[in-house]
Design a protein around this motif. Structure first.
Motif, PDB file in Angstrom:
ATOM      1  N   TYR A 264      31.560  50.926  48.222  1.00  0.00           N
ATOM      2  CA  TYR A 264      31.286  49.485  49.157  1.00  0.00           C
ATOM      3  C   TYR A 264      32.341  48.524  49.035  1.00  0.00           C
ATOM      4  O   TYR A 264      32.745  48.210  49.858  1.00  0.00           O
ATOM      5  N   ALA A 265      32.618  48.260  47.388  1.00  0.00           N
ATOM      6  CA  ALA A 265      33.705  48.114  46.953  1.00  0.00           C
ATOM      7  C   ALA A 265      35.376  48.157  47.075  1.00  0.00           C
ATOM      8  O   ALA A 265      35.947  47.769  47.660  1.00  0.00           O
ATOM      9  N   PHE A 266      35.464  49.174  47.273  1.00  0.00           N
ATOM     10  CA  PHE A 266      36.911  49.954  46.880  1.00  0.00           C
ATOM     11  C   PHE A 266      36.767  50.804  48.647  1.00  0.00           C
ATOM     12  O   PHE A 266      38.096  50.253  48.843  1.00  0.00           O
ATOM     13  N   THR A 267      36.336  50.526  49.824  1.00  0.00           N
ATOM     14  CA  THR A 267      36.604  50.977  50.402  1.00  0.00           C
ATOM     15  C   THR A 267      37.204  49.331  51.342  1.00  0.00           C
ATOM     16  O   THR A 267      37.708  49.703  52.187  1.00  0.00           O
ATOM     17  N   PHE A 268      36.534  48.702  51.327  1.00  0.00           N
ATOM     18  CA  PHE A 268      36.577  47.083  52.058  1.00  0.00           C
ATOM     19  C   PHE A 268      37.780  46.363  51.051  1.00  0.00           C
ATOM     20  O   PHE A 268      38.415  45.581  52.072  1.00  0.00           O
ATOM     21  N   HIS A 269      37.247  46.258  50.235  1.00  0.00           N
ATOM     22  CA  HIS A 269      38.172  45.302  49.638  1.00  0.00           C
ATOM     23  C   HIS A 269      39.594  45.774  49.253  1.00  0.00           C
ATOM     24  O   HIS A 269      40.686  45.959  49.729  1.00  0.00           O
ATOM     25  N   CYS A 270      40.199  47.149  48.617  1.00  0.00           N
ATOM     26  CA  CYS A 270      40.673  47.619  48.105  1.00  0.00           C
ATOM     27  C   CYS A 270      41.352  48.801  49.847  1.00  0.00           C
ATOM     28  O   CYS A 270      42.865  48.624  49.585  1.00  0.00           O
ATOM     29  N   MET A 271      40.854  49.078  50.915  1.00  0.00           N
ATOM     30  CA  MET A 271      41.820  49.527  51.456  1.00  0.00           C
ATOM     31  C   MET A 271      41.346  49.178  53.056  1.00  0.00           C
ATOM     32  O   MET A 271      42.365  48.205  53.673  1.00  0.00           O
ATOM     33  N   ALA A 272      39.718  48.458  53.364  1.00  0.00           N
ATOM     34  CA  ALA A 272      40.712  47.281  54.373  1.00  0.00           C
ATOM     35  C   ALA A 272      40.217  46.008  54.407  1.00  0.00           C
ATOM     36  O   ALA A 272      42.086  45.652  55.408  1.00  0.00           O
ATOM     37  N   MET A 273      40.846  45.813  53.059  1.00  0.00           N
ATOM     38  CA  MET A 273      41.453  44.573  52.863  1.00  0.00           C
ATOM     39  C   MET A 273      42.744  44.454  52.907  1.00  0.00           C
ATOM     40  O   MET A 273      43.606  43.573  53.617  1.00  0.00           O
ATOM     41  N   MET A 274      43.384  45.622  52.409  1.00  0.00           N
ATOM     42  CA  MET A 274      44.521  46.219  52.530  1.00  0.00           C
ATOM     43  C   MET A 274      45.680  46.163  53.598  1.00  0.00           C
ATOM     44  O   MET A 274      46.503  45.744  53.859  1.00  0.00           O
ATOM     45  N   LEU A 275      44.576  46.744  54.202  1.00  0.00           N
ATOM     46  CA  LEU A 275      45.323  47.206  55.845  1.00  0.00           C
ATOM     47  C   LEU A 275      46.044  45.580  56.513  1.00  0.00           C
ATOM     48  O   LEU A 275      46.931  45.679  57.037  1.00  0.00           O
ATOM     49  N   SER A 276      44.801  44.588  56.683  1.00  0.00           N
ATOM     50  CA  SER A 276      45.018  43.646  56.758  1.00  0.00           C
ATOM     51  C   SER A 276      45.800  42.283  56.258  1.00  0.00           C
ATOM     52  O   SER A 276      45.735  40.936  56.515  1.00  0.00           O
ATOM     53  N   GLY A 277      46.027  43.176  55.131  1.00  0.00           N
ATOM     54  CA  GLY A 277      46.690  41.519  54.085  1.00  0.00           C
ATOM     55  C   GLY A 277      46.409  40.806  53.692  1.00  0.00           C
ATOM     56  O   GLY A 277      46.769  39.640  53.084  1.00  0.00           O
ATOM     57  N   ASN A 278      45.380  40.942  53.638  1.00  0.00           N
ATOM     58  CA  ASN A 278      44.604  39.515  52.599  1.00  0.00           C
ATOM     59  C   ASN A 278      43.408  39.602  52.021  1.00  0.00           C
ATOM     60  O   ASN A 278      44.113  41.018  50.926  1.00  0.00           O
ATOM     61  N   HIS A 279      43.171  38.443  51.203  1.00  0.00           N
ATOM     62  CA  HIS A 279      43.838  38.147  49.198  1.00  0.00           C
ATOM     63  C   HIS A 279      41.897  38.137  48.802  1.00  0.00           C
ATOM     64  O   HIS A 279      41.077  37.851  49.261  1.00  0.00           O
ATOM     65  N   ASN A 280      41.657  38.807  47.899  1.00  0.00           N
ATOM     66  CA  ASN A 280      40.852  39.374  46.900  1.00  0.00           C
ATOM     67  C   ASN A 280      40.749  38.998  45.740  1.00  0.00           C
ATOM     68  O   ASN A 280      41.226  38.946  45.207  1.00  0.00           O
ATOM     69  N   VAL A 281      39.869  37.769  45.689  1.00  0.00           N
ATOM     70  CA  VAL A 281      39.504  37.037  43.850  1.00  0.00           C
ATOM     71  C   VAL A 281      38.601  38.301  43.576  1.00  0.00           C
ATOM     72  O   VAL A 281      37.251  38.453  43.854  1.00  0.00           O
ATOM     73  N   LEU A 282      38.510  38.546  42.328  1.00  0.00           N
ATOM     74  CA  LEU A 282      38.324  40.050  41.859  1.00  0.00           C
ATOM     75  C   LEU A 282      37.429  38.890  41.031  1.00  0.00           C
ATOM     76  O   LEU A 282      37.208  37.967  39.856  1.00  0.00           O
ATOM     77  N   ILE A 283      35.897  39.498  40.705  1.00  0.00           N
ATOM     78  CA  ILE A 283      34.448  38.521  39.511  1.00  0.00           C
ATOM     79  C   ILE A 283      34.819  39.840  39.004  1.00  0.00           C
ATOM     80  O   ILE A 283      34.068  41.002  39.601  1.00  0.00           O
ATOM     81  N   SER A 284      35.229  39.966  37.650  1.00  0.00           N
ATOM     82  CA  SER A 284      34.737  40.816  36.867  1.00  0.00           C
ATOM     83  C   SER A 284      33.375  41.040  36.208  1.00  0.00           C
ATOM     84  O   SER A 284      32.993  42.081  35.640  1.00  0.00           O
TER      85      SER A 284
END
Length: 565
Positions: A264-284
């Motif tokens: 779920y997070a892999f595709t949305f944050h690493c893939m879809a957000m990469m495509l649109s050039g947006n910023h992901n704040v990672l919560i460890s």
């Protein structure tokens, strides 16, 4: 067939179709995005931000090391066993650029679970956190893993802060058990050796596998879903199409509390957000709510991706309720059913409605979602663009709208199949490309869909699939166990909690503590049961198959009797 049924169900501004062949592979998307958004922030963690340009350079160094300092070849598998730290996207994109297949691995896995996944996938390389390296020490000799890269949490932070944070984690908090992996290479040494070296960016076909994402599907043993480059690109484009009217390119800040190793997070944050050039704040560590809320207070975040249990926990936190939500315009929910009460509370606290979606590992994962412009609570929304859904009866016949049946999905994001398990693939995928989900659903006349029940016995704990067969197999290895069964029972916090039923061998007694200790030693924390009940016998069919459904029905009746009239 509902071929054209959804064409007019999409809100204005959302296309009914995408072109999954727009890009030849994930590498092409990565290169384009990192050039286009080179100076835009990509990922932040522990006070450090990587721009898209920096991430591309670091992933190139990682790829160059793999190509020039190891014998790994395109198509080989690399297990990535990391939490939400900056090293995760660097390693994943570097591995993909080198032509390797990424095997996402839960850092909380026990040695037994790691051994199965590494051997089943045929992984030849592993990158893991130092905190878990003591388990790798036990497991690696039993697998085909030849190359090990170890990283510490703060490895990508500035030198002084890196030393301080890593020292506190290791020596003060004592979170790094001793380990001995003489052939392991340190992550920063990998980047240093690869820095400035030429990278031969591999250019796979769209049908080539990019990721092996492990899941139990609808039966017990974890299987690797083969997600191709085309699958991932399709889901990127599908997500972007649904968000285009609400999220802008290169300007949004997305909070990332869910683990990137989860599809779920892999595709949305690493893939879809990469495509649109947006910023992901990672919560460890999203379990540390106070630390998470403190991190959230630093950002004017516009998007939040979570699941029901996290929404409930945050809304019950006084400090969270005092945050500034003026920039929040999109909240997405998936992984488990969204409860109406949780959605309403989130809206009251943040002012933002939650869009609930639905998906599976086998669909890369997004299959349907509630469009932000037209949310219908209690549903999983409408299929994402270029996706068809239908319901079927037990005979496999398509059902009319409004009738209850097993949900089936067809689209460019549906997996290629299960890794080296053709029989399991044939059970899930038919010759026409329809994926049987195992979920029972209703397709409404307006195109929105509702999940009614699950066809199989899978248990969903806080968005993670738990399979009774696996738990029962583990418990059966405890001396003294004659029979056992695992079921899911409703739980306010986690959606479902695991309950075990145990029949002891004649003349043998076991305690709940013994059972719990055995399970904790052999399965990940979220698979550990909440309760254990000892019985003289379990309900079975005439051929001896344990009737989990009967046990579950008994528990539901008990819960109903406890509720006030």
């Amino acid at each position: 067939m509902l071929e054209n049924f959804w064409k007019d169900k999409y809100p204005t501004g959302i296309a009914a179709d995408i072109d999954p062949d727009q890009y030849p592979n994930v590498q092409a998307v990565l290169k384009q995005s990192c050039e286009r958004f080179a100076n835009k922030p990509a990922f932040s963690n522990l006070g450090k931000t990587l721009t898209y340009g920096e991430m591309y350079a670091l992933s190139g160094a990682f790829a160059a090391y793999l190509q020039q300092h190891t014998d790994l070849q395109p198509g080989d598998r690399i297990a990535v066993q990391l939490p939400n730290v900056l090293q995760y996207p660097v390693a994943v994109f570097g591995a993909i650029r080198a032509g390797l297949i990424v095997v996402n691995t839960n850092p909380l896995y026990t040695a037994r679970e790691m051994e199965h996944q590494f051997n089943d996938s045929g992984a030849k390389a592993l990158i893991c956190l130092a905190n878990m390296a003591h388990l790798a020490e036990k497991v690696v000799p039993k697998t085909g893993v030849k190359h090990i890269i170890v990283t510490e949490v703060a490895d990508l932070l500035p030198p002084l802060k890196r030393l301080l944070v890593n020292s506190v984690i290791k020596y003060v908090k004592k979170m790094v058990p001793p380990f001995h992996l003489p052939k392991a290479v340190k992550f920063n040494d990998v980047l240093a050796k690869g820095h400035g070296q030429p990278v031969q960016d591999v250019s796979p076909n769209g049908d080539d596998v990019a990721v092996l994402q492990y899941t139990g599907g609808t039966t017990g043993v974890a299987k690797g879903a083969m997600l191709t480059h085309r699958n991932l690109i399709a889901n990127m484009l599908q997500c972007r199409a649904l968000m285009a009217a609400n999220l802008n390119e290169g300007t949004e800040i997305l909070i990332t509390p869910l683990p990137l190793y989860h599809i779920y997070a892999f595709t949305f944050h690493c893939m879809a957000m990469m495509l649109s050039g947006n910023h992901n704040v990672l919560i460890s560590n999203p379990r540390d709510l106070s630390a998470m809320v403190k991190e959230l207070s630093k950002w004017k975040f516009s998007g939040f991706v979570g699941l029901n249990t996290l929404f409930v926990a945050l809304c019950n936190n006084a400090e969270f309720r005092n945050l500034d939500f003026s920039s929040l315009k999109l909240t997405l929910s998936g992984g488990m059913a969204l409860q109406t009460a949780a959605a309403e509370r989130w809206k009251d606290v943040t002012g933002c409605s939650i869009c609930e979606g639905y998906g599976m590992t086998e669909t890369s994962p997004v299959a349907s979602v509630n469009p932000f412009q037209k949310i219908q609570m209690g549903t999983i929304g409408i299929p994402v663009p270029s996706t068809l859904c239908k319901t079927i009866n037990d005979a496999g016949e398509e059902l009319p709208l409004g009738e209850v049946g097993e949900l089936c999905i067809k689209g460019p994001q549906v997996m290629k199949g299960y890794w080296q398990r053709q029989d399991a693939t044939d059970e899930m995928l038919d010759a026409d490309g329809w994926l049987k989900t195992g979920d029972i659903a209703i397709i409404q006349p307006d195109g929105y869909m509702r999940i009614v029940d699950r066809k199989k016995d899978m248990i969903l704990v806080s968005g993670f699939n738990v399979y009774p067969n696996e738990l029962e197999d583990v418990l059966a290895t405890l001396p003294g166990v004659l029979q056992c069964a695992a079921i899911g029972i409703p739980d306010e916090k986690s959606g479902e909690a695991i309950k075990l039923f145990v029949v002891c061998k004649p003349g043998t007694t076991l305690s709940k503590d013994q059972v719990m200790e055995h399970m904790r030693a052999n399965v990940t924390a979220y698979k550990v049961p909440r309760s254990v009940e000892f019985r003289d016998a379990l309900p079975t069919t005439n051929v001896g198959k344990i009737l989990r459904r009967e046990l579950r029905d008994e528990e539901l009746k008990k819960l109903a009797l406890k509720k006030p009239a």
